[in-house]
Design an enzyme around this catalytic site. Structure first.
Site, short mmCIF file in Angstrom:
data_model
loop_
_atom_site.label_atom_id
_atom_site.label_comp_id
_atom_site.label_asym_id
_atom_site.label_seq_id
_atom_site.Cartn_x
_atom_site.Cartn_y
_atom_site.Cartn_z
N ALA A 249 0.80 -1.25 0.00
CA ALA A 249 0.00 0.00 0.00
C ALA A 249 0.82 1.28 0.00
O ALA A 249 0.26 2.38 0.11
CB ALA A 249 -0.99 0.04 1.16
N ALA A 250 2.14 1.19 -0.17
CA ALA A 250 2.95 2.42 -0.22
C ALA A 250 2.55 3.27 -1.43
O ALA A 250 2.36 4.49 -1.31
CB ALA A 250 4.43 2.07 -0.28
N GLY A 251 2.41 2.64 -2.59
CA GLY A 251 2.00 3.36 -3.80
C GLY A 251 0.60 3.93 -3.66
O GLY A 251 0.33 5.06 -4.11
N ASP A 252 -0.30 3.18 -3.03
CA ASP A 252 -1.66 3.66 -2.82
C ASP A 252 -1.68 4.87 -1.89
O ASP A 252 -2.40 5.84 -2.11
CB ASP A 252 -2.53 2.55 -2.23
CG ASP A 252 -2.64 1.35 -3.15
OD1 ASP A 252 -2.58 1.55 -4.38
OD2 ASP A 252 -2.80 0.23 -2.66
#
Length: 306
Positions: A249-252
Protein backbone atom coordinates in the site's frame (compact mmCIF):
# COMPACT_ATOMS: atom_id res chain seq x y z
CA UNK A 1 -20.43 17.42 -3.56
CA UNK A 2 -17.19 15.53 -2.88
CA UNK A 3 -14.12 17.06 -4.51
CA UNK A 4 -12.28 13.75 -4.91
CA UNK A 5 -13.94 10.55 -6.10
CA UNK A 6 -12.02 7.28 -5.90
CA UNK A 7 -13.33 4.39 -8.00
CA UNK A 8 -11.75 1.03 -7.27
CA UNK A 9 -11.39 -2.23 -5.44
CA UNK A 10 -11.99 -3.50 -1.92
CA UNK A 11 -10.13 -6.62 -0.77
CA UNK A 12 -9.69 -8.65 2.37
CA UNK A 13 -5.90 -9.04 2.58
CA UNK A 14 -4.82 -12.39 4.03
CA UNK A 15 -1.26 -11.66 5.12
CA UNK A 16 1.45 -14.10 6.18
CA UNK A 17 5.01 -13.18 7.23
CA UNK A 18 7.67 -15.48 5.69
CA UNK A 19 11.49 -15.55 5.82
CA UNK A 20 11.61 -15.76 1.99
CA UNK A 21 9.21 -16.64 -0.83
CA UNK A 22 8.73 -20.39 -1.40
CA UNK A 23 9.95 -22.03 -4.60
CA UNK A 24 7.49 -24.28 -6.52
CA UNK A 25 6.82 -27.44 -4.51
CA UNK A 26 8.42 -26.00 -1.36
CA UNK A 27 6.56 -25.60 1.95
CA UNK A 28 7.76 -22.88 4.31
CA UNK A 29 6.66 -21.95 7.82
CA UNK A 30 5.16 -18.48 8.13
CA UNK A 31 3.94 -16.53 11.16
CA UNK A 32 1.76 -13.60 12.27
CA UNK A 33 -1.19 -14.44 9.96
CA UNK A 34 -3.87 -11.76 9.86
CA UNK A 35 -6.71 -10.43 7.71
CA UNK A 36 -6.37 -6.72 6.96
CA UNK A 37 -8.57 -4.36 4.91
CA UNK A 38 -6.97 -3.74 1.50
CA UNK A 39 -7.65 -3.31 -2.22
CA UNK A 40 -5.99 -0.53 -4.21
CA UNK A 41 -9.14 1.56 -4.49
CA UNK A 42 -9.96 1.30 -0.79
CA UNK A 43 -6.35 1.99 0.22
CA UNK A 44 -6.25 5.16 -1.88
CA UNK A 45 -9.64 6.36 -0.63
CA UNK A 46 -8.67 5.69 3.01
CA UNK A 47 -5.33 7.49 2.55
CA UNK A 48 -7.10 10.54 1.10
CA UNK A 49 -9.75 10.55 3.85
CA UNK A 50 -7.21 10.16 6.66
CA UNK A 51 -5.08 12.94 5.27
CA UNK A 52 -7.99 15.37 5.11
CA UNK A 53 -9.50 15.09 1.61
CA UNK A 54 -13.20 15.46 0.86
CA UNK A 55 -13.71 12.04 -0.72
CA UNK A 56 -16.45 9.75 -2.07
CA UNK A 57 -15.72 6.09 -2.85
CA UNK A 58 -17.29 3.99 -5.63
CA UNK A 59 -16.82 0.23 -5.14
CA UNK A 60 -18.52 -3.15 -4.74
CA UNK A 61 -18.24 -5.40 -1.66
CA UNK A 62 -19.72 -8.83 -0.95
CA UNK A 63 -22.70 -9.44 1.32
CA UNK A 64 -20.34 -11.08 3.85
CA UNK A 65 -19.29 -9.81 7.26
CA UNK A 66 -16.09 -8.31 5.83
CA UNK A 67 -18.04 -6.33 3.21
CA UNK A 68 -20.46 -4.84 5.76
CA UNK A 69 -17.61 -4.11 8.15
CA UNK A 70 -15.67 -2.29 5.41
CA UNK A 71 -18.64 -0.05 4.57
CA UNK A 72 -18.87 0.94 8.24
CA UNK A 73 -15.12 1.56 8.46
CA UNK A 74 -15.16 3.76 5.33
CA UNK A 75 -17.97 5.86 6.82
CA UNK A 76 -15.99 6.19 10.09
CA UNK A 77 -13.01 7.46 8.06
CA UNK A 78 -15.30 10.29 6.93
CA UNK A 79 -15.86 9.31 3.31
CA UNK A 80 -19.13 9.35 1.36
CA UNK A 81 -20.14 5.67 1.01
CA UNK A 82 -23.40 6.04 -0.94
CA UNK A 83 -21.75 4.29 -3.92
CA UNK A 84 -20.09 1.45 -1.93
CA UNK A 85 -22.48 -1.20 -3.25
CA UNK A 86 -23.22 -4.56 -1.60
CA UNK A 87 -23.44 -7.51 -4.03
CA UNK A 88 -25.65 -10.49 -3.23
CA UNK A 89 -24.17 -14.02 -3.09
CA UNK A 90 -20.62 -12.87 -3.88
CA UNK A 91 -17.68 -12.65 -1.46
CA UNK A 92 -15.70 -9.44 -1.03
CA UNK A 93 -12.50 -9.46 -3.13
CA UNK A 94 -9.49 -11.18 -1.60
CA UNK A 95 -5.72 -10.91 -1.76
CA UNK A 96 -3.27 -13.55 -0.52
CA UNK A 97 -0.10 -11.73 0.51
CA UNK A 98 3.26 -13.06 1.62
CA UNK A 99 5.64 -10.54 3.17
CA UNK A 100 9.32 -11.55 3.17
CA UNK A 101 11.83 -10.52 5.85
CA UNK A 102 13.27 -8.00 3.33
CA UNK A 103 9.92 -6.12 3.32
CA UNK A 104 9.12 -7.20 -0.25
CA UNK A 105 5.71 -8.71 -0.91
CA UNK A 106 4.21 -11.31 -3.23
CA UNK A 107 0.47 -10.99 -3.94
CA UNK A 108 -2.30 -13.06 -5.61
CA UNK A 109 -5.73 -11.43 -5.93
CA UNK A 110 -9.22 -12.65 -6.81
CA UNK A 111 -11.69 -9.95 -7.89
CA UNK A 112 -14.93 -11.52 -6.56
CA UNK A 113 -17.31 -8.55 -5.80
CA UNK A 114 -14.92 -6.11 -7.51
CA UNK A 115 -15.87 -7.73 -10.84
CA UNK A 116 -19.50 -6.64 -10.23
CA UNK A 117 -18.62 -2.95 -10.62
CA UNK A 118 -19.96 -2.84 -14.19
CA UNK A 119 -20.81 0.26 -16.26
CA UNK A 120 -24.51 -0.47 -15.50
CA UNK A 121 -23.86 -0.55 -11.71
CA UNK A 122 -22.00 2.75 -12.10
CA UNK A 123 -24.79 4.58 -13.96
CA UNK A 124 -26.83 5.76 -10.93
CA UNK A 125 -23.65 7.34 -9.53
CA UNK A 126 -22.54 9.36 -12.57
CA UNK A 127 -23.45 12.54 -10.63
CA UNK A 128 -20.57 11.86 -8.21
CA UNK A 129 -18.12 11.81 -11.14
CA UNK A 130 -19.61 14.85 -12.85
CA UNK A 131 -19.58 17.03 -9.72
CA UNK A 132 -16.08 16.15 -8.50
CA UNK A 133 -12.85 18.08 -9.10
CA UNK A 134 -10.85 14.86 -9.57
CA UNK A 135 -11.50 11.17 -10.25
CA UNK A 136 -8.82 8.68 -9.16
CA UNK A 137 -8.83 5.08 -10.47
CA UNK A 138 -6.63 1.96 -10.58
CA UNK A 139 -6.90 -1.37 -12.46
CA UNK A 140 -8.48 -3.88 -10.04
CA UNK A 141 -12.03 -3.29 -11.36
CA UNK A 142 -13.45 -4.02 -14.86
CA UNK A 143 -11.64 -2.01 -17.54
CA UNK A 144 -14.91 -1.12 -19.33
CA UNK A 145 -16.12 0.58 -16.11
CA UNK A 146 -12.87 2.52 -15.84
CA UNK A 147 -13.35 3.73 -19.43
CA UNK A 148 -17.03 4.60 -18.81
CA UNK A 149 -16.15 6.57 -15.65
CA UNK A 150 -13.30 8.40 -17.41
CA UNK A 151 -15.68 9.43 -20.25
CA UNK A 152 -18.31 10.79 -17.83
CA UNK A 153 -15.64 12.66 -15.86
CA UNK A 154 -13.93 14.12 -18.91
CA UNK A 155 -17.22 15.36 -20.40
CA UNK A 156 -17.98 17.12 -17.09
CA UNK A 157 -14.53 18.71 -16.87
CA UNK A 158 -13.45 16.53 -13.93
CA UNK A 159 -9.70 15.79 -13.91
CA UNK A 160 -9.03 12.06 -14.47
CA UNK A 161 -6.08 10.46 -12.68
CA UNK A 162 -5.10 6.84 -13.33
CA UNK A 163 -2.76 4.77 -11.20
CA UNK A 164 -2.19 1.96 -13.77
CA UNK A 165 -1.74 -0.84 -11.24
CA UNK A 166 -1.59 -3.80 -11.26
CA UNK A 167 0.32 -3.53 -14.56
CA UNK A 168 -1.62 -4.38 -17.72
CA UNK A 169 -1.72 -3.09 -21.32
CA UNK A 170 -4.20 -0.23 -21.87
CA UNK A 171 -5.92 0.99 -25.03
CA UNK A 172 -5.07 4.35 -26.57
CA UNK A 173 -8.81 5.16 -26.30
CA UNK A 174 -8.58 4.96 -22.51
CA UNK A 175 -5.24 6.78 -22.29
CA UNK A 176 -6.68 9.73 -24.27
CA UNK A 177 -9.20 10.26 -21.45
CA UNK A 178 -6.49 10.53 -18.75
CA UNK A 179 -5.13 13.87 -17.48
CA UNK A 180 -2.51 12.46 -15.09
CA UNK A 181 -1.00 8.96 -14.87
CA UNK A 182 1.12 7.60 -11.99
CA UNK A 183 2.87 4.36 -13.00
CA UNK A 184 5.87 2.79 -11.26
CA UNK A 185 8.88 1.69 -13.36
CA UNK A 186 7.37 -1.72 -14.23
CA UNK A 187 3.99 -0.25 -15.22
CA UNK A 188 5.65 2.52 -17.24
CA UNK A 189 7.67 -0.05 -19.19
CA UNK A 190 4.58 -2.16 -19.95
CA UNK A 191 2.66 0.91 -21.20
CA UNK A 192 5.48 2.43 -23.27
CA UNK A 193 8.00 -0.32 -24.12
CA UNK A 194 10.73 1.85 -22.52
CA UNK A 195 12.74 0.22 -19.71
CA UNK A 196 12.90 2.82 -16.93
CA UNK A 197 16.36 2.68 -15.34
CA UNK A 198 17.26 6.34 -14.79
CA UNK A 199 15.85 9.83 -15.26
CA UNK A 200 16.65 9.93 -18.99
CA UNK A 201 14.69 6.73 -19.66
CA UNK A 202 11.92 7.94 -17.33
CA UNK A 203 11.52 11.04 -19.52
CA UNK A 204 11.58 8.88 -22.65
CA UNK A 205 8.73 6.77 -21.22
CA UNK A 206 6.88 9.95 -20.22
CA UNK A 207 7.19 11.30 -23.78
CA UNK A 208 5.49 8.16 -25.15
CA UNK A 209 2.58 8.74 -22.74
CA UNK A 210 2.42 12.46 -23.62
CA UNK A 211 2.13 11.44 -27.28
CA UNK A 212 -0.96 9.39 -26.34
CA UNK A 213 -2.60 12.53 -24.95
CA UNK A 214 -1.67 12.51 -21.24
CA UNK A 215 -0.52 15.95 -20.01
CA UNK A 216 1.01 14.97 -16.66
CA UNK A 217 3.11 11.83 -16.19
CA UNK A 218 4.46 10.92 -12.78
CA UNK A 219 6.68 7.81 -12.69
CA UNK A 220 7.37 6.57 -9.16
CA UNK A 221 10.97 5.37 -8.73
CA UNK A 222 10.83 3.77 -5.25
CA UNK A 223 13.50 5.19 -2.95
CA UNK A 224 14.64 7.52 -5.78
CA UNK A 225 11.41 9.52 -5.49
CA UNK A 226 9.43 10.38 -8.62
CA UNK A 227 10.03 11.68 -12.12
CA UNK A 228 7.31 14.20 -12.98
CA UNK A 229 6.87 15.36 -16.56
CA UNK A 230 4.46 18.18 -17.42
CA UNK A 231 3.75 18.24 -21.16
CA UNK A 232 7.34 17.16 -21.91
CA UNK A 233 9.26 19.09 -19.21
CA UNK A 234 10.61 16.72 -16.58
CA UNK A 235 12.15 16.89 -13.10
CA UNK A 236 12.97 14.51 -10.26
CA UNK A 237 11.45 15.04 -6.81
CA UNK A 238 13.44 12.93 -4.31
CA UNK A 239 11.77 10.81 -1.65
CA UNK A 240 12.73 10.02 1.95
CA UNK A 241 14.96 7.15 3.09
CA UNK A 242 13.47 4.99 5.85
CA UNK A 243 13.85 1.37 7.00
CA UNK A 244 11.10 -0.47 5.14
CA UNK A 245 9.24 -3.25 6.96
CA UNK A 246 6.40 -3.78 4.48
CA UNK A 247 5.82 -1.97 1.17
CA UNK A 248 2.16 -3.05 0.87
CA UNK A 249 0.00 0.00 0.00
CA UNK A 250 2.95 2.42 -0.22
CA UNK A 251 2.00 3.36 -3.80
CA UNK A 252 -1.66 3.66 -2.82
CA UNK A 253 -0.78 5.91 0.11
CA UNK A 254 1.32 8.05 -2.25
CA UNK A 255 -1.56 8.44 -4.73
CA UNK A 256 -4.17 9.26 -2.09
CA UNK A 257 -1.84 11.75 -0.40
CA UNK A 258 -0.79 13.39 -3.68
CA UNK A 259 -4.38 14.17 -4.66
CA UNK A 260 -5.19 15.34 -1.13
CA UNK A 261 -2.31 17.82 -1.40
CA UNK A 262 -3.38 19.00 -4.87
CA UNK A 263 -7.01 19.30 -3.71
CA UNK A 264 -5.85 21.71 -1.00
CA UNK A 265 -4.09 23.85 -3.58
CA UNK A 266 -0.53 22.80 -2.70
CA UNK A 267 2.06 23.42 -5.43
CA UNK A 268 2.88 20.19 -7.29
CA UNK A 269 6.34 19.85 -5.67
CA UNK A 270 4.83 20.34 -2.19
CA UNK A 271 2.02 17.86 -2.89
CA UNK A 272 4.63 15.29 -4.01
CA UNK A 273 6.72 15.87 -0.86
CA UNK A 274 3.59 15.45 1.26
CA UNK A 275 2.82 12.20 -0.62
CA UNK A 276 6.43 10.97 -0.25
CA UNK A 277 6.22 11.55 3.51
CA UNK A 278 2.92 9.65 3.83
CA UNK A 279 4.30 6.72 1.80
CA UNK A 280 7.57 6.71 3.79
CA UNK A 281 5.65 6.39 7.07
CA UNK A 282 3.47 3.61 5.61
CA UNK A 283 6.42 1.33 4.71
CA UNK A 284 7.66 1.39 8.33
CA UNK A 285 4.41 -0.36 9.38
CA UNK A 286 2.78 -3.67 8.53
CA UNK A 287 -0.28 -4.13 6.33
CA UNK A 288 -2.31 -2.05 3.87
CA UNK A 289 -4.83 0.27 5.52
CA UNK A 290 -3.29 -0.43 8.93
CA UNK A 291 -0.09 1.28 7.72
CA UNK A 292 -1.65 4.48 6.33
CA UNK A 293 -0.81 7.50 8.50
CA UNK A 294 -3.02 10.36 9.66
CA UNK A 295 -2.39 13.95 8.66
CA UNK A 296 -0.73 15.11 11.90
CA UNK A 297 1.82 12.26 11.58
CA UNK A 298 2.74 13.36 8.05
CA UNK A 299 3.05 16.99 9.11
CA UNK A 300 5.32 15.99 12.02
CA UNK A 301 7.44 13.83 9.67
CA UNK A 302 7.87 16.75 7.25
CA UNK A 303 9.02 19.05 10.07
CA UNK A 304 11.52 16.44 11.30
CA UNK A 305 12.86 15.83 7.76
CA UNK A 306 12.93 19.46 6.67
Amino acid sequence: MNKLVVLGSVNADHVLQVASFPRPGETLHGHSYCVIPGGKGANQAVAAARLGADVAFIACVGNDSFGYQMREEFAKEGMNTEAVLVEENVPTGIAMIQVAATGENSICISAEANACLTPKRLEPHHHLLANADTLLMQLETPIETIEAAAKVAQEAGTRVVLNPAPAQPLSDDLLQLIDMITPNETEAELLTGVKVEDTASAQKAADVLHAKGIKQVMITLGSQGVWISNEGKGQQVPGFRVDAKDTTAAGDTFNGALLTGLQEGKALDDAIRFAHAAAAISVTRMGAQTSIPHRREVERFLIEHH
